[in-house]
Design a protein around this motif. Sequence first.
Motif, mmCIF file in Angstrom:
data_model
loop_
_atom_site.group_PDB
_atom_site.id
_atom_site.type_symbol
_atom_site.label_atom_id
_atom_site.label_comp_id
_atom_site.label_asym_id
_atom_site.label_seq_id
_atom_site.Cartn_x
_atom_site.Cartn_y
_atom_site.Cartn_z
ATOM 1 N N TYR A 64 -21.936 -6.371 -33.796
ATOM 2 C CA TYR A 64 -23.146 -7.161 -34.741
ATOM 3 C C TYR A 64 -22.909 -8.452 -34.089
ATOM 4 C CZ TYR A 64 -19.414 -8.272 -37.705
ATOM 5 O OH TYR A 64 -18.318 -8.724 -38.204
ATOM 6 N N GLN A 65 -23.789 -9.814 -34.501
ATOM 7 C CA GLN A 65 -24.301 -10.921 -34.137
ATOM 8 C C GLN A 65 -24.141 -11.155 -34.970
ATOM 9 O OE1 GLN A 65 -24.632 -11.910 -30.990
ATOM 10 N NE2 GLN A 65 -24.422 -10.612 -29.722
ATOM 11 N N LEU A 66 -23.026 -12.156 -35.124
ATOM 12 C CA LEU A 66 -22.855 -13.728 -36.383
ATOM 13 C C LEU A 66 -24.640 -14.193 -36.108
ATOM 14 C CD1 LEU A 66 -19.544 -14.763 -36.363
ATOM 15 C CD2 LEU A 66 -19.965 -13.329 -37.541
ATOM 16 N N HIS A 67 -24.830 -14.771 -37.313
ATOM 17 C CA HIS A 67 -26.298 -15.136 -37.560
ATOM 18 C C HIS A 67 -27.653 -15.080 -36.856
ATOM 19 C CE1 HIS A 67 -23.183 -17.883 -38.066
ATOM 20 N NE2 HIS A 67 -22.123 -17.357 -37.269
ATOM 21 N N SER A 68 -27.410 -13.893 -36.697
ATOM 22 C CA SER A 68 -28.841 -13.482 -36.099
ATOM 23 C C SER A 68 -29.537 -13.447 -37.070
ATOM 24 C CB SER A 68 -28.118 -11.506 -35.714
ATOM 25 O OG SER A 68 -27.628 -10.800 -36.527
ATOM 26 N N VAL A 69 -31.077 -12.409 -37.119
ATOM 27 C CA VAL A 69 -31.905 -12.108 -38.063
ATOM 28 C C VAL A 69 -31.075 -11.310 -39.216
ATOM 29 C CG1 VAL A 69 -34.323 -12.023 -38.870
ATOM 30 C CG2 VAL A 69 -33.864 -13.245 -37.219
ATOM 31 N N ASP A 70 -30.678 -10.068 -38.337
ATOM 32 C CA ASP A 70 -30.124 -9.342 -38.711
ATOM 33 C C ASP A 70 -28.985 -9.561 -39.973
ATOM 34 O OD1 ASP A 70 -30.202 -6.153 -40.129
ATOM 35 O OD2 ASP A 70 -27.817 -6.070 -38.550
ATOM 36 N N TRP A 71 -28.135 -9.860 -38.482
ATOM 37 C CA TRP A 71 -27.267 -10.427 -40.443
ATOM 38 C C TRP A 71 -27.191 -11.420 -41.293
ATOM 39 C CZ3 TRP A 71 -24.611 -14.988 -41.139
ATOM 40 C CH2 TRP A 71 -22.836 -14.826 -41.128
ATOM 41 N N LYS A 72 -27.659 -12.788 -41.000
ATOM 42 C CA LYS A 72 -28.019 -13.061 -42.531
ATOM 43 C C LYS A 72 -28.952 -13.119 -42.960
ATOM 44 C CE LYS A 72 -28.748 -17.217 -39.340
ATOM 45 N NZ LYS A 72 -29.701 -18.459 -38.662
ATOM 46 N N GLY A 73 -29.653 -11.757 -43.009
ATOM 47 C CA GLY A 73 -30.963 -11.094 -44.200
ATOM 48 C C GLY A 73 -29.009 -10.127 -44.946
ATOM 49 N N LEU A 74 -28.381 -8.940 -44.220
ATOM 50 C CA LEU A 74 -27.326 -8.935 -45.059
ATOM 51 C C LEU A 74 -26.626 -9.552 -45.701
ATOM 52 C CD1 LEU A 74 -26.274 -6.782 -42.254
ATOM 53 C CD2 LEU A 74 -27.947 -5.913 -44.136
#
Length: 240
Positions: A190-200
């Motif tokens: 995964y990518q920290l600070h990605s849109v996906d990560w921020k949503g989770l």
Amino acid sequence: MTGRRTASVFVIALVAACSPGRSVSPPVGAILPNTLTPVERQAGWQLLFDGVSTRGWRNYLKQDISAGWQVVDGALTRMGPAGDIISLEKYRNFELSIDWKISSGGNSGIFYRGIEGPEAIYFSAPEMQVLDDLRHADGKSRLTSGGAAYGLYPAPGGAVKPVGEWNTARVLVLGNHVQQWLNGVSMADYQLHSVDWKGLVAASKFQQWPEYGQAAEGYIGLQDHGDLVAFRNIKIRLLP
């Protein structure tokens, strides 16, 4: 070693279940635990645990390490009330390799890029879960099972070895890219600070802690979750 090795009959029984195996000699030519091969040294690997002392570690928000963490049979072992511990140095980009063995129904974790200041290390540091999947309630959810990026990214099942056997975790952190493996099986990517990560994060308990996952560098941490757990072969390689 810090403190005396005092344990109740209950703890002694857990040590037996979680022991690296006191009486078994390694095969001829085998690589000894808590050592680096010439190839690893050439590649830049360093030991974070020497196999004989607790040097290199201290309790979170403290300057020393509690007696609850002891070296038992070449493993850094949580024997009793101990508290979370962290490496002495901070790390930004790295590859971490660590063996762990958990007691029956046990729970622990491996943290990275933790900072001091918040009340607990998990307020800031992402965690790779360490767990007896079979007997602990967290094993019922892939989000909190062994090898998962705790509470955010689920891990596939079947990778955690039975209680009494060593597991090998690997964590690679390069910029915002994080990859986790357990016993050679990919657990999370995964990518920290990605849109996906921020949503989770926003949908998880971590949303209440603004420091969570924000540090560009920080400490490696090992969790005291109230159970006996042992770590060995703690190795790190710095990346550009």
